[in-house]
Write a protein that holds these residues in place. Structure first.
Motif, PDB file in Angstrom:
ATOM      1  N   THR A  28      75.269  13.072  23.238  1.00 17.87           N
ATOM      2  CA  THR A  28      75.464  14.522  23.219  1.00 17.87           C
ATOM      3  C   THR A  28      76.347  14.981  24.377  1.00 17.87           C
ATOM      4  OG1 THR A  28      73.482  14.995  24.539  1.00 17.87           O
ATOM      5  CG2 THR A  28      73.214  14.867  22.136  1.00 17.87           C
ATOM      6  N   PHE A  67      64.852   9.227  20.450  1.00 13.61           N
ATOM      7  CA  PHE A  67      65.454  10.030  21.514  1.00 13.61           C
ATOM      8  C   PHE A  67      64.778   9.733  22.851  1.00 13.61           C
ATOM      9  CE2 PHE A  67      62.592  12.112  18.615  1.00 13.61           C
ATOM     10  CZ  PHE A  67      61.560  12.578  19.406  1.00 13.61           C
ATOM     11  N   SER A  70      66.157  11.512  25.972  1.00 12.36           N
ATOM     12  CA  SER A  70      66.166  12.969  26.153  1.00 12.36           C
ATOM     13  C   SER A  70      65.316  13.323  27.360  1.00 12.36           C
ATOM     14  CB  SER A  70      65.656  13.671  24.897  1.00 12.36           C
ATOM     15  OG  SER A  70      64.289  13.392  24.672  1.00 12.36           O
ATOM     16  N   ASP A  75      67.203  19.484  24.885  1.00 11.12           N
ATOM     17  CA  ASP A  75      67.783  18.280  24.286  1.00 11.12           C
ATOM     18  C   ASP A  75      67.139  18.070  22.922  1.00 11.12           C
ATOM     19  OD1 ASP A  75      69.384  17.708  26.459  1.00 11.12           O
ATOM     20  OD2 ASP A  75      68.166  16.027  27.184  1.00 11.12           O
ATOM     21  N   GLN A  76      67.942  17.767  21.884  1.00 10.39           N
ATOM     22  CA  GLN A  76      67.377  17.699  20.534  1.00 10.39           C
ATOM     23  C   GLN A  76      68.237  16.856  19.608  1.00 10.39           C
ATOM     24  OE1 GLN A  76      68.458  21.676  18.314  1.00 10.39           O
ATOM     25  NE2 GLN A  76      68.308  22.097  20.535  1.00 10.39           N
ATOM     26  N   CYS A  77      67.598  16.302  18.579  1.00 14.91           N
ATOM     27  CA  CYS A  77      68.311  15.629  17.503  1.00 14.91           C
ATOM     28  C   CYS A  77      67.407  15.628  16.283  1.00 14.91           C
ATOM     29  CB  CYS A  77      68.699  14.204  17.887  1.00 14.91           C
ATOM     30  SG  CYS A  77      67.313  13.088  18.189  1.00 14.91           S
ATOM     31  N   GLU A  94      62.619  19.377  20.291  1.00 16.59           N
ATOM     32  CA  GLU A  94      63.373  19.862  21.443  1.00 16.59           C
ATOM     33  C   GLU A  94      62.562  19.614  22.710  1.00 16.59           C
ATOM     34  OE1 GLU A  94      64.999  23.748  21.182  1.00 16.59           O
ATOM     35  OE2 GLU A  94      65.505  23.579  19.054  1.00 16.59           O
ATOM     36  N   TYR A  95      63.153  18.843  23.612  1.00 17.71           N
ATOM     37  CA  TYR A  95      62.482  18.544  24.879  1.00 17.71           C
ATOM     38  C   TYR A  95      62.273  19.833  25.674  1.00 17.71           C
ATOM     39  CZ  TYR A  95      61.495  16.218  29.329  1.00 17.71           C
ATOM     40  OH  TYR A  95      60.903  15.788  30.498  1.00 17.71           O
ATOM     41  N   SER A 172      72.831  19.110  23.203  1.00  9.98           N
ATOM     42  CA  SER A 172      72.190  19.423  24.489  1.00  9.98           C
ATOM     43  C   SER A 172      72.654  20.816  24.911  1.00  9.98           C
ATOM     44  CB  SER A 172      72.571  18.389  25.552  1.00  9.98           C
ATOM     45  OG  SER A 172      71.994  17.130  25.273  1.00  9.98           O
ATOM     46  N   SER A 176      73.272  18.843  30.116  1.00  9.05           N
ATOM     47  CA  SER A 176      72.594  17.571  29.928  1.00  9.05           C
ATOM     48  C   SER A 176      73.356  16.725  28.921  1.00  9.05           C
ATOM     49  CB  SER A 176      71.160  17.816  29.435  1.00  9.05           C
ATOM     50  OG  SER A 176      70.486  16.603  29.159  1.00  9.05           O
ATOM     51  N   PHE A 178      72.338  12.988  26.351  1.00  5.45           N
ATOM     52  CA  PHE A 178      71.449  11.871  26.058  1.00  5.45           C
ATOM     53  C   PHE A 178      71.953  11.160  24.809  1.00  5.45           C
ATOM     54  CE2 PHE A 178      69.790  14.961  23.139  1.00  5.45           C
ATOM     55  CZ  PHE A 178      69.194  14.246  22.110  1.00  5.45           C
ATOM     56  N   ALA A 180      71.222   9.911  21.123  1.00  5.13           N
ATOM     57  CA  ALA A 180      70.375  10.097  19.949  1.00  5.13           C
ATOM     58  C   ALA A 180      70.654   8.980  18.950  1.00  5.13           C
ATOM     59  CB  ALA A 180      70.650  11.452  19.315  1.00  5.13           C
TER      60      ALA A 180
END
Length: 203
Positions: A28, A67, A70, A75-77, A94-95, A172, A176, A178, A180
């Motif tokens: 991301t 993830f 994350s 942060d999300q996927c 979502e973190y 993100s 951020s 990460f 995924a």
């Protein structure tokens, strides 16, 4: 139908990604998101989305998301069905912080998003999703083991009257990044059975 990565098309291709028949990885980019207007009054439409298109009116799409990296708020996927910037739906985790994160879904119709969530432990680092279509109605389910799926959302998309595009996304929203990972992608006959209770109203 079958899920074939050669049929996938990017909406906003990320700078770093890997696509194989069995695995998709997306790194991301900071400040990427999908959201329209509601509550926050901003419009974000810059997340990378990887989808295939079909005119099939009844199907289910399954994908496993991982993830583990994350680490930053939002942060999300997850799974997505993106028609255009103002009409789409997504399901993801979502973190939030080291204690919890949000398992939820967003439905955006005609430029307005909603967000339905439940808190789950931050230790959860993978989740399966099953997105099912019945004409212009949709259901999102989740599963921790890929066998037992639980309903997250039933919804309607006003613009989903013909061909639709669906697949995966990762983003993100804050400062951020990460990695995924998406695996176990499959297209199935619609797993969302017709309602067997009250009959539809007559026109």
């Amino acid at each position: 139908m079958e899920f074939n990565v050669k049929k996938l098309v990017w909406t906003r291709e990320p700078s770093k990604f890997v696509i194989t028949p069995e695995r998709i990885e997306i790194e991301t980019v900071p400040h990427t998101d999908l959201w329209q207007r509601t509550y926050y009054h901003f419009r974000n439409d810059n997340a990378p989305v990887l989808q295939m298109t079909t005119e099939e009116q009844y199907f289910s799409f399954v994908v496993k998301t991982d993830f583990a990296s994350s680490h930053h708020r939002f942060d999300q996927c997850g799974v997505v069905l993106y028609l255009d910037s103002e009409n789409w739906l997504k399901g993801s985790i979502e973190y939030e912080n080291e204690r919890f994160q949000h398992l939820g879904s967003v439905v955006t119709n005609q430029g307005y998003s909603d967000w339905a969530t439940t808190e789950i432990p931050a230790t959860t680092k993978s989740m399966w999703y099953r997105l099912s279509r019945r004409a212009d109605d949709f259901r999102i389910e989740c599963s921790e083991d890929g066998h037992v799926f639980k309903q997250m959302r039933v919804c309607h998309l006003h613009k989903a009257t013909g061909a639709v595009s669906f697949g995966v996304y990762a983003c993100s929203p804050e400062d951020s990044s990460f990695n995924a990972v998406f695996t176990n992608m499959a297209l199935l006959p619609c797993q969302w059975q017709a309602h067997d209770g009250q009959q539809p109203d007559k026109d």
